[in-house]
Motif scaffolding. Structure first.
Motif, PDB file in Angstrom:
ATOM      1  N   UNK A 412       0.815  -1.199   0.000  1.00  0.00           N
ATOM      2  CA  UNK A 412       0.000   0.000   0.000  1.00  0.00           C
ATOM      3  C   UNK A 412       0.851   1.253   0.000  1.00  0.00           C
ATOM      4  N   UNK A 413       0.225   2.387   0.292  1.00  0.00           N
ATOM      5  CA  UNK A 413       0.950   3.658   0.238  1.00  0.00           C
ATOM      6  C   UNK A 413       0.373   4.648   1.235  1.00  0.00           C
ATOM      7  N   UNK A 414       1.258   5.560   1.649  1.00  0.00           N
ATOM      8  CA  UNK A 414       0.862   6.717   2.453  1.00  0.00           C
ATOM      9  C   UNK A 414       1.095   7.937   1.577  1.00  0.00           C
ATOM     10  N   UNK A 415       0.050   8.737   1.380  1.00  0.00           N
ATOM     11  CA  UNK A 415       0.126   9.851   0.437  1.00  0.00           C
ATOM     12  C   UNK A 415      -0.114  11.162   1.170  1.00  0.00           C
ATOM     13  N   UNK A 416       0.651  12.176   0.777  1.00  0.00           N
ATOM     14  CA  UNK A 416       0.516  13.519   1.320  1.00  0.00           C
ATOM     15  C   UNK A 416       0.339  14.480   0.159  1.00  0.00           C
ATOM     16  N   UNK A 417      -0.805  15.189   0.128  1.00  0.00           N
ATOM     17  CA  UNK A 417      -1.074  16.088  -0.987  1.00  0.00           C
ATOM     18  C   UNK A 417      -1.127  15.364  -2.302  1.00  0.00           C
ATOM     19  N   UNK A 418      -1.607  14.099  -2.274  1.00  0.00           N
ATOM     20  CA  UNK A 418      -1.730  13.315  -3.486  1.00  0.00           C
ATOM     21  C   UNK A 418      -0.465  12.637  -3.949  1.00  0.00           C
ATOM     22  N   UNK A 419       0.621  12.747  -3.179  1.00  0.00           N
ATOM     23  CA  UNK A 419       1.912  12.191  -3.579  1.00  0.00           C
ATOM     24  C   UNK A 419       2.333  11.129  -2.572  1.00  0.00           C
ATOM     25  N   UNK A 420       2.767   9.975  -3.081  1.00  0.00           N
ATOM     26  CA  UNK A 420       3.304   8.924  -2.217  1.00  0.00           C
ATOM     27  C   UNK A 420       4.526   9.468  -1.477  1.00  0.00           C
ATOM     28  N   UNK A 421       4.596   9.199  -0.162  1.00  0.00           N
ATOM     29  CA  UNK A 421       5.715   9.723   0.627  1.00  0.00           C
ATOM     30  C   UNK A 421       7.055   9.285   0.065  1.00  0.00           C
ATOM     31  N   UNK A 422       7.095   8.131  -0.610  1.00  0.00           N
ATOM     32  CA  UNK A 422       8.345   7.654  -1.173  1.00  0.00           C
ATOM     33  C   UNK A 422       8.786   8.480  -2.374  1.00  0.00           C
ATOM     34  N   UNK A 423       7.889   9.329  -2.899  1.00  0.00           N
ATOM     35  CA  UNK A 423       8.224  10.202  -4.025  1.00  0.00           C
ATOM     36  C   UNK A 423       8.530  11.619  -3.563  1.00  0.00           C
ATOM     37  N   UNK A 424       8.436  11.868  -2.239  1.00  0.00           N
ATOM     38  CA  UNK A 424       8.766  13.185  -1.685  1.00  0.00           C
ATOM     39  C   UNK A 424      10.205  13.183  -1.197  1.00  0.00           C
ATOM     40  N   UNK A 425      10.891  14.294  -1.404  1.00  0.00           N
ATOM     41  CA  UNK A 425      12.208  14.447  -0.807  1.00  0.00           C
ATOM     42  C   UNK A 425      12.069  14.603   0.695  1.00  0.00           C
ATOM     43  N   UNK A 426      13.058  14.117   1.445  1.00  0.00           N
ATOM     44  CA  UNK A 426      12.949  14.159   2.901  1.00  0.00           C
ATOM     45  C   UNK A 426      12.863  15.591   3.423  1.00  0.00           C
ATOM     46  N   UNK A 427      13.550  16.523   2.792  1.00  0.00           N
ATOM     47  CA  UNK A 427      13.502  17.906   3.257  1.00  0.00           C
ATOM     48  C   UNK A 427      12.090  18.474   3.122  1.00  0.00           C
ATOM     49  N   UNK A 428      11.442  18.197   1.996  1.00  0.00           N
ATOM     50  CA  UNK A 428      10.081  18.676   1.800  1.00  0.00           C
ATOM     51  C   UNK A 428       9.114  17.973   2.754  1.00  0.00           C
ATOM     52  N   UNK A 429       9.324  16.675   2.949  1.00  0.00           N
ATOM     53  CA  UNK A 429       8.448  15.920   3.843  1.00  0.00           C
ATOM     54  C   UNK A 429       8.512  16.469   5.257  1.00  0.00           C
ATOM     55  N   UNK A 430       9.718  16.680   5.757  1.00  0.00           N
ATOM     56  CA  UNK A 430       9.853  17.124   7.141  1.00  0.00           C
ATOM     57  C   UNK A 430       9.527  18.602   7.307  1.00  0.00           C
ATOM     58  N   UNK A 431       9.479  19.329   6.211  1.00  0.00           N
ATOM     59  CA  UNK A 431       8.979  20.704   6.287  1.00  0.00           C
ATOM     60  C   UNK A 431       7.467  20.717   6.498  1.00  0.00           C
ATOM     61  N   UNK A 432       6.804  19.657   6.043  1.00  0.00           N
ATOM     62  CA  UNK A 432       5.345  19.618   6.099  1.00  0.00           C
ATOM     63  C   UNK A 432       4.808  18.789   7.263  1.00  0.00           C
ATOM     64  N   UNK A 433       5.648  17.941   7.858  1.00  0.00           N
ATOM     65  CA  UNK A 433       5.180  17.061   8.931  1.00  0.00           C
ATOM     66  C   UNK A 433       5.987  17.334  10.191  1.00  0.00           C
TER      67      UNK A 433
END
Length: 608
Positions: A412-433
């Motif tokens: 399965x997948x965890x999505x943020x803003x319609x994007x799979x977390x595995x497709x987000x850069x860590x810097x962007x992810x941790x800026x949002x979470x």
């Protein structure tokens, strides 16, 4: 600590270029970038070792010059003395240079190893730490890295001395008398013949068991110290002390087995290379040759002096061999840590559109044969608070830790803003979470730096505002230097105060997705109310997911998700779930029953 903190830590410990390739390499592979420096250490040591033979050769030639028939050539005598003194000076100069460069190189290698370990540990899944003992991991970063010091700073000199000095000495002795030279080598041959016995699988296994026992002792000490308050409070000191004694007994047993296996071999090598044994062999051989007229008496002198020069470096090689074995085992454990698979980064990160969170058919397990989460489907809308409830072991903490990508789901997948977390850069992810743990760890830094960890550019006014919202400002002013006080150095904080610092950090980070693991677990009622008001003002259009144990937190939530055995069994508004009189209603009533005898039935705590 929150997810943004982990991102900052990862950015500050960016690995050197060789960090990723270091995993799986041998000791030689890990040290390859320092090959030229190692070469310089060896060359300097070779020059110093050869020059160190000059004083011994000077004594030999001086003896011959003084014992030869006829008048003494004073010019020749002074030439020999000056040559010996010059050789001694060159030895001291080049040996000191080699040792100094070796220690500088050792510092560089240890720093590189620790940076690589810090970088790797900053990128591995958080779950990897939960399955490792703190003491064993601390041993890798501390003791094992330090174990390469003798190999780098001292072993090159010992190895050079063990090979170069005997080689040059033997060449000279062969020019004097080849027969007595072979006799002089008998102790060396006997000692070298014993070396393979130290490298048998049984001996290596005993040394590995010894290292493992050392790690268990370190772990038991760390666990005992960290849990001393609980142990004393509940009278478990005897049990914990028994655990430590067991680890100590295992260590003693491992040590004795290793010593029993090596003591006979080591004793044999020491006897064979000892000066009395070497001199005995030389004197017996020399006496036979002299009495039979095969050698002049004066020619015995170089063998008495240089014979010890042949065996003494080989004896020192035994210590170098031990250092090499210890370094090999230590680097093996370092390599194991460097080989831990980190969470992969996308080659082309995708930017999320908004901060709606979706979990689609998520499955996850720490072990391949045991799933902790089973088919989780969940949507967290912006501007809402979702409370996750359930019995212990139902998967609550695992579920919320998927949002800051502490783990990747196995299906399965965890999505943020319609994007799979595995497709987000860590810097962007941790800026949002942003994530607030129940168990808080603060850095050994100032209070202001701890609060502003996720936003280092924040000014003091912003830091103070966040501290006020977290109801910790007044306590900070009581510290020796206020916001400049270094935590755990100039002052300590209680568990509740540390948690409020963490909450202030999350408030300052102002991330659109907020994950709370019962953020007010250690707070008193007044502080809890103040923090809940602060979080209420913070929420706005944010997506909030909270592990909830307290009724007040559950009652304030927009949606409640009830977990059981890793699956969602109920979800909905708190009031609706109570009306269904199902599992959540039973959980609600059990919580009220648990607190009613102590504080009375809460008034006005029914969910809306």
């Amino acid at each position: 600590m929150n997810a943004t903190d982990l991102a900052k830590a990862g950015e500050q410990s960016t690995p050197p270029p060789q960090a990723d390739s270091a995993a799986g390499q041998s000791l030689a592979g890990l040290l390859r970038p320092y090959g030229w420096s190692f070469g310089a250490v060896v060359i300097l040591q070779v020059i110093g070792a050869v020059a160190g033979l000059a004083p011994l050769l000077a004594v030999v030639e001086l003896g011959r010059a003084l014992l030869s028939p006829g008048p003494i050539d004073h010019g020749q005598v002074w030439t020999i003395v000056i040559a010996g003194a010059a050789g001694l000076f060159v030895r001291l100069l080049f040996t000191a240079a080699s040792s100094g460069l070796g220690h500088i190189l050792d510092g560089q290698v240890q720093l590189s190893f620790r940076r690589q370990l810090a970088a790797r540990l900053g990128r591995v899944p958080i779950g990897w730490f939960s399955r490792r003992r703190t003491g064993e991991l601390a041993k890798v970063v501390g003791e094992d890295v330090s174990a390469v010091h003798p190999f780098i700073a001292h072993t090159p000199g010992e190895l050079v001395a063990a090979f170069v000095v005997p080689l040059v000495s033997l060449i000279y002795l062969f020019t004097v008398d080849w027969r007595l030279t072979l006799i002089t080598l008998i102790p060396v041959v006997l000692a070298v013949a014993l070396v393979p016995l130290m490298m048998t699988p049984a001996r290596l296994r005993e040394q590995e068991d010894f290292d493992a026992a050392m790690g268990r002792i370190a772990s038991s000490v760390v666990e005992f110290v960290q849990g001393i308050s609980v142990v004393k409070a509940f009278g478990g000191a005897e049990r914990v002390h028994h655990k430590f004694r067991t680890a100590t007994d295992d260590f003693v047993g491992s040590f004795l087995r290793m010593v029993r296996g090596l003591s006979g071999i080591a004793a044999g090598m020491q006897v064979a290379l000892s000066p009395p044994f070497v001199l005995l062999a030389v004197l017996i051989g020399g006496a036979v040759l002299i009495t039979t007229g095969g050698m002049a008496p004066a020619d015995l002198l170089p063998f008495l002096l240089l014979g010890l020069g042949v065996t003494a470096p080989v004896a020192a090689l035994g210590h170098g061999f031990d250092d090499m074995q210890a370094a090999r085992r230590a680097v093996g454990r370092i390599r194991d840590v460097l080989a831990v698979q980190s969470l992969p980064e996308p080659a082309r990160p995708v930017a999320p559109q908004g901060h709606r969170v979706e979990l689609r058919d998520v499955r996850f397990g720490y072990e391949a044969d045991h799933e902790v989460l089973r088919g989780i489907d969940l949507v967290l809308e912006p501007g809402t608070v979702t409370a996750v409830v359930g019995p212990s072991g139902s998967g609550k903490s695992t579920l919320v830790q998927l949002l800051p990508r502490f783990f990747d789901p196995t299906h399965g997948s965890v999505r943020l803003g319609g994007v799979d977390l595995r497709e987000l850069g860590s810097r962007e992810l941790y800026r949002m979470v942003s994530f607030v743990f129940q168990d808080v760890r603060l850095l050994r830094a100032s209070v202001a730096d701890n609060i502003a960890l996720a936003v280092p550019q924040a000014d003091l006014d912003d830091v103070i505002r966040a501290a006020r919202l977290a109801n910790i400002h007044d306590r900070i002013l009581e510290l020796p230097r206020g916001y400049d006080t270094v935590i755990n150095e100039e002052a300590g904080l209680s568990g509740g105060e540390a948690q409020r610092i963490s909450i202030a950090r999350a408030l300052l980070a102002d991330a659109p997705v907020l994950v709370l693991d019962e953020a007010t677990a250690f707070a008193d009622p007044q502080t809890e109310q103040a923090v809940r008001r602060a979080l209420a003002t913070l929420e706005g259009d944010r997506t909030v997911l909270v592990i909830a144990h307290r009724l007040e937190t559950i009652a304030d939530a927009d949606t409640v998700v009830m977990l059981e055995n890793g699956s969602i069994v109920e979800r909905g508004k708190p009031a609706e779930l109570l009306a269904q009189n199902g599992k959540f209603a039973a959980f609600w009533q059990s919580q009220r029953s648990a607190i009613a005898p102590h504080v009375g039935v809460l008034q006005g705590d029914e969910p809306r």
